[in-house]
Design an enzyme around this catalytic site. Structure first.
Site, PDB file in Angstrom:
ATOM      1  N   PHE A   1      -5.978  67.625 -29.180  1.00 59.05           N
ATOM      2  CA  PHE A   1      -5.125  66.636 -28.518  1.00 59.05           C
ATOM      3  C   PHE A   1      -5.912  65.520 -27.841  1.00 59.05           C
ATOM      4  O   PHE A   1      -5.518  65.024 -26.782  1.00 59.05           O
ATOM      5  CB  PHE A   1      -4.201  67.325 -27.502  1.00 59.05           C
ATOM      6  CG  PHE A   1      -3.709  68.660 -27.976  1.00 59.05           C
ATOM      7  CD1 PHE A   1      -2.735  68.739 -28.952  1.00 59.05           C
ATOM      8  CD2 PHE A   1      -4.272  69.832 -27.510  1.00 59.05           C
ATOM      9  CE1 PHE A   1      -2.310  69.972 -29.431  1.00 59.05           C
ATOM     10  CE2 PHE A   1      -3.855  71.060 -27.979  1.00 59.05           C
ATOM     11  CZ  PHE A   1      -2.866  71.135 -28.944  1.00 59.05           C
ATOM     12  N   CYS A   2      -7.023  65.114 -28.452  1.00 58.75           N
ATOM     13  CA  CYS A   2      -7.866  64.053 -27.883  1.00 58.75           C
ATOM     14  C   CYS A   2      -8.287  64.392 -26.455  1.00 58.75           C
ATOM     15  O   CYS A   2      -8.361  63.516 -25.593  1.00 58.75           O
ATOM     16  CB  CYS A   2      -7.152  62.705 -27.929  1.00 58.75           C
ATOM     17  SG  CYS A   2      -6.807  62.104 -29.584  1.00 58.75           S
ATOM     18  N   ASN A   3      -8.550  65.655 -26.191  1.00 59.29           N
ATOM     19  CA  ASN A   3      -8.965  66.097 -24.865  1.00 59.29           C
ATOM     20  C   ASN A   3      -9.943  67.251 -25.023  1.00 59.29           C
ATOM     21  O   ASN A   3      -9.613  68.408 -24.771  1.00 59.29           O
ATOM     22  CB  ASN A   3      -7.752  66.520 -24.031  1.00 59.29           C
ATOM     23  CG  ASN A   3      -8.087  66.698 -22.560  1.00 59.29           C
ATOM     24  OD1 ASN A   3      -9.218  67.020 -22.202  1.00 59.29           O
ATOM     25  ND2 ASN A   3      -7.108  66.505 -21.697  1.00 59.29           N
TER      26      ASN A   3
ATOM     27  N   THR B   1      -9.645  61.243 -24.456  1.00 58.45           N
ATOM     28  CA  THR B   1     -10.819  60.629 -25.087  1.00 58.45           C
ATOM     29  C   THR B   1     -11.009  59.190 -24.623  1.00 58.45           C
ATOM     30  O   THR B   1     -12.141  58.732 -24.425  1.00 58.45           O
ATOM     31  CB  THR B   1     -10.679  60.653 -26.622  1.00 58.45           C
ATOM     32  OG1 THR B   1     -10.511  61.992 -27.057  1.00 58.45           O
ATOM     33  CG2 THR B   1     -11.883  60.036 -27.299  1.00 58.45           C
TER      34      THR B   1
END
Length: 831
Positions: A376-378, A106
């Protein structure tokens, strides 16, 4: 007893690192490096030594790179976006482009917010799109264009562990490859945060223009410290507007005059750097080398663990041949140069349907296994591997799903996955513990005694041979390279298993089913009346129940129910999830003497006044209950000492303040006509929790078949920590009710309670038995719902104020008894 498998989130720190660091602080005085005294000079020199050590770790020197300390990788990325020499749209020369791989964190994608303000276009590049060969399209007149463009990509995906080619760096900088068709000069930003945690990075060979790292990914300590490594060739081109303390060689306060420091690092490190944390890095490098022998050995060790685990996990199958897990990977885990020690997957049932990641995480917690779940911030990688479209993301948001919550399934499709990752201190036993957990919770005992068992044993012994090239003598594991036959049949809980667990789908206690004004009263089958059999209140959140036969009802529920809670030294609420011994604390309310008496074995009783006390002697503060802030005040040193002594940890008792201006935290309760008047104590979700004795008995039959020693009904009731226990003719019929009346009191049913691991704790002894949650899940067909939440619905201005055992319960059925889709799946047990 913990199996920690979230090293990609943050690795663990060794005791020797802390000891060396604390010894350093005890033996030296480190002053602010911006001063000129002896202690300050010591700090400055030590920081410069650490910069050298960092460059040495990445096989480069100060001639080629400068280390700029930041608060983390995210801050380093932001610094690049703010200072890169962008050329905006609308100028005479061609404008810049910011390109990034969609399989990025992110914090990389977020750089486009800064570039957009600078009128610079951002272009996402998917991993499966081949980078262009520049010579095939670039016109001769454009070959000398010098417009700067920036391409960012991760050295290792934090989602799947895929390692992207470091050769891209030189190929893109030289013009051999090009992310998009546009003339200009390309610079490369390498997000190395995930990669360098377990792999060596040689910047002498792969000379990226910018490299971002977070040190806690490597050492575990300190946190909040990262760095931007800038290639010295581009450093003079960077543009910086703000200047903070320590960055100026000279400036005028009254005139627009500023001259920066000559040093690149000092020019970009605004304010005083976190110098003690930087000093800790020195000891981090020393200890890492001493314990492991270097990053190459770490790479081989962690990859071997990941390859073994992947091989077993990806081959596990049910009796019908269906796979147990769906692994999201771009590689076959055959080469540590293209795959890191990360395994991303979802667990499947026998039909091939995904079991929600939050349910897998709940079960893993019962086995003391720490994993990470979600996206997972992806988001880019999550969409690519799980097949989630852009429209799906937007629809999921409208359905109430946001990043980081527990809504794991929407319309039967996963919103995220489960990730395990290894670090240099991970062991072969960690991998085995995880695999045993999967086997124990997905297969019954009879399954593991079938030929399936021998096939798994054969797999685990043959899939990772001792002579595998990546099992060097330096990191070879013990000769136990397989899960033995006995272990496959072993149940860690020590109880007989007959059925595998069936985790919850995307349903939760947060359901707010709108209730029709024309709901039809139910007809009792057989004419049996429904009555209240037990009433419990819990004066102190997560402590023992106080049973009564009748009790006053206030505007927050049962009077004094969950008015107090225990917090740790940081003011964070402690529940039985963290401290099972709380259930051994027995509070009771004496309305005549206006005191609460608190008792526990081995302790002298202590009393607390029921009188509201918000005077000068009490400290009023804000505490968090289930992510919502509430006003509380401290109950004093005497009670703090009592609880600290019993629990063996520093803690305090606090009470909810009578100043309840923040009662809007539960206005998402749809269908409650008096929502504006709802007031809550320190409960997580609703004023009351109701369970049905008939439902308890049915569940007891199911659990008894799985346990060597059947539970008593009373013990099972107490595990579910309800306020109201009723006797209805049919089990689980309470889930079809829209509202109920008890005597003259009227309540609205606002949804089911989704259970967590607290029901696994024996409320009389504090002992855990993970079988309870597994049995509930299996008995309820992949749900962990049990009991329903109630809110007060006053009938008239003369609001009755007493709830009594023996009172008749009159339910009203929902007009539409189908359970509606939840807006949230956050786990909010009653505590």
């Amino acid at each position: 007893g913990i199996t920690y498998l979230d090293h990609a989130g943050s690795t663990l720190f060794p005791e020797s690192l802390l000891k060396a660091f604390m010894d350093d602080l005890r033996n030296n005085v480190y002053g602010n490096p911006h001063s000129q005294n002896i202690s300050s000079k010591l700090t400055y020199d030590t920081i410069e030594h650490v910069r050298y050590r960092i460059l040495q770790h990445f096989h480069t020197t100060s001639e080629d790179y400068t280390v700029i300390f930041t608060s983390g990788c995210t801050a380093a990325l932001k610094l690049v976006a703010e200072t890169f020499p962008w050329i905006p749209e609308g100028t005479e020369q061609p404008s810049s482009r910011f390109c990034y791989l969609t399989d990025s964190h992110t914090s990389v994608v977020g750089m486009r917010g800064i570039t957009a303000l600078m009128n610079v276009l951002s272009v996402p590049v998917k991993p499966n799109e081949n980078l262009l060969l520049e010579k095939t399209w670039l016109p001769a007149e454009d070959q000398n264009c010098t417009t700067p463009h920036l391409f960012s990509y991760p050295a290792q995906s934090n989602f799947s562990g895929t390692k992207y080619p470091l050769s891209w760096i030189q190929d893109i900088k030289s013009g051999k490859l090009c992310p998009i068709k546009i003339p200009g000069k390309w610079f490369v930003l390498l997000d190395a945060a995930s990669y360098v945690s377990c792999s060596p990075l040689d910047l002498a060979v792969h000379q990226a223009d910018f490299v971002t790292v977070s040190f806690y990914k490597i050492f575990g300590f300190p946190t909040g410290l990262g760095a931007l490594l800038v290639n010295n060739r581009i450093a003079p081109l960077l543009r910086k507007t703000y200047f903070g303390g320590g960055t100026a060689a000279a400036y005028l306060a009254g005139e627009d005059f500023y001259f920066p420091k000559k040093s690149i690092a000092e020019r970009f490190e605004d304010g005083t750097v976190s110098f003690l944390d930087i000093i800790a890095l020195k000891h981090g490098f020393d200890v890492l080398e001493k314990l492991t022998g270097g990053m190459e050995k770490i790479k081989q060790h962690t990859f071997a663990l990941a390859r073994y685990t992947y091989t077993v996990l990806s081959t596990l199958k049910y009796a019908n041949g269906a796979p147990v897990a769906r692994v999201y990977s771009d590689t076959d885990f055959s080469n540590p140069d293209v795959q890191g020690p990360i395994i991303n997957f979802n667990v499947l049932d026998e039909k091939g349907d995904v079991i929600g990641f939050s349910q897998v995480e709940k079960m893993a917690s019962l086995y003391n296994i720490h994993v990470r779940t979600g996206c997972f911030c992806n988001t880019g990688a999550c969409q690519m591997h799980l097949g989630i479209s852009d429209e799906d993301i937007q629809r999921n948001l409208q359905a109430g799903h946001v990043c980081g919550d527990d809504i794991d399934l929407i319309d039967g499709r996963p919103t995220g996955s489960v990730r395990i990752s290894f670090g240099y201190m991970s062991t072969f036993e960690d991998a085995q513990t995880f695999l045993k957990f999967i086997i124990a919770t997905r297969f019954s005992k009879s399954d593991t005694e079938t030929p399936f068992q021998s096939s798994v044993t054969k797999l685990t012994t043959e899939s990772v041979p001792d002579d595998h090239p990546y099992f060097s003598s330096a990191n070879k594991f013990s000769q136990r390279t397989h899960i033995s036959d006995g272990e496959l049949g072993n149940n860690p809980s020590g109880t007989e298993k007959t059925v595998g667990w069936q985790p919850l789908e995307c349903e939760s206690e947060s359901i707010r089913a709108a209730v029709s004004e024309t709901a039809v009263p139910t007809c009792r089958r057989g004419g049996k009346p429904i009555t209240v059999t037990n009433i419990y209140l819990y004066p102190i959140k997560s402590c023992s129940a106080f049973e009564v036969t009748e009790w006053p009802v206030g505007n927050q529920g049962l009077l004094y129910d969950r008015n107090w809670m225990v917090v740790n030294q940081n003011g964070v609420c402690i529940t039985q999830k963290q401290e099972p011994k709380l259930c051994l604390i027995n509070p009771s309310i004496d309305l005549k003497q206006k005191i609460m008496v608190i008792q526990a074995d081995g302790m002298d009783p202590i009393s607390v006044s029921l009188e509201e006390n918000t005077g000068k002697e009490s400290v009023v503060c804000e505490s968090k209950v289930c992510s919502h802030r509430v006003k509380t005040y401290d109950c004093g040193e005497r009670t703090a000492g009592w609880f600290s002594m019993f629990l063996g940890r520093l803690c305090r008792l606090i009470r909810q303040s009578p100043d309840r201006k923040d009662d809007t935290r539960h206005k998402n309760t749809k269908g409650v006509t008096c929502a504006t008047s709802i007031s809550l104590s320190l409960v997580n979700e609703a004023q009351y929790l109701l369970i049905n004795a008939a439902s308890i008995l049915q569940l007891k039959e199911h659990i008894s078949a799985r346990l060597e020693e059947p539970l008593e009904t009373e013990e099972l009731i107490r595990r579910f920590r309800a306020n109201i226990v009723i006797s209805a003719p049919e089990s689980f019929e309470e889930e079809e009710w829209a509202e109920i009346s008890i005597g003259a009191l009227r309540f609205q049913v606002v949804g089911p309670c989704s259970r967590c691991q607290i029901i696994c704790i024996d409320q009389q002894s504090g002992e855990r038995n993970k079988e309870i949650l597994q049995s509930l899940s299996a008995a309820r067909g992949r749900k962990t719902n049990f009991g329903v939440y109630l809110m007060n619905q006053p009938l008239s201005s003369s609001f009755p104020d007493t709830l009594s055992v023996g009172s008749q319960v009159l339910p009203v059925l929902k007009e539409n008894t189908e359970i509606q889709r939840p807006t949230s799946s956050e786990e909010k047990c009653s505590g």
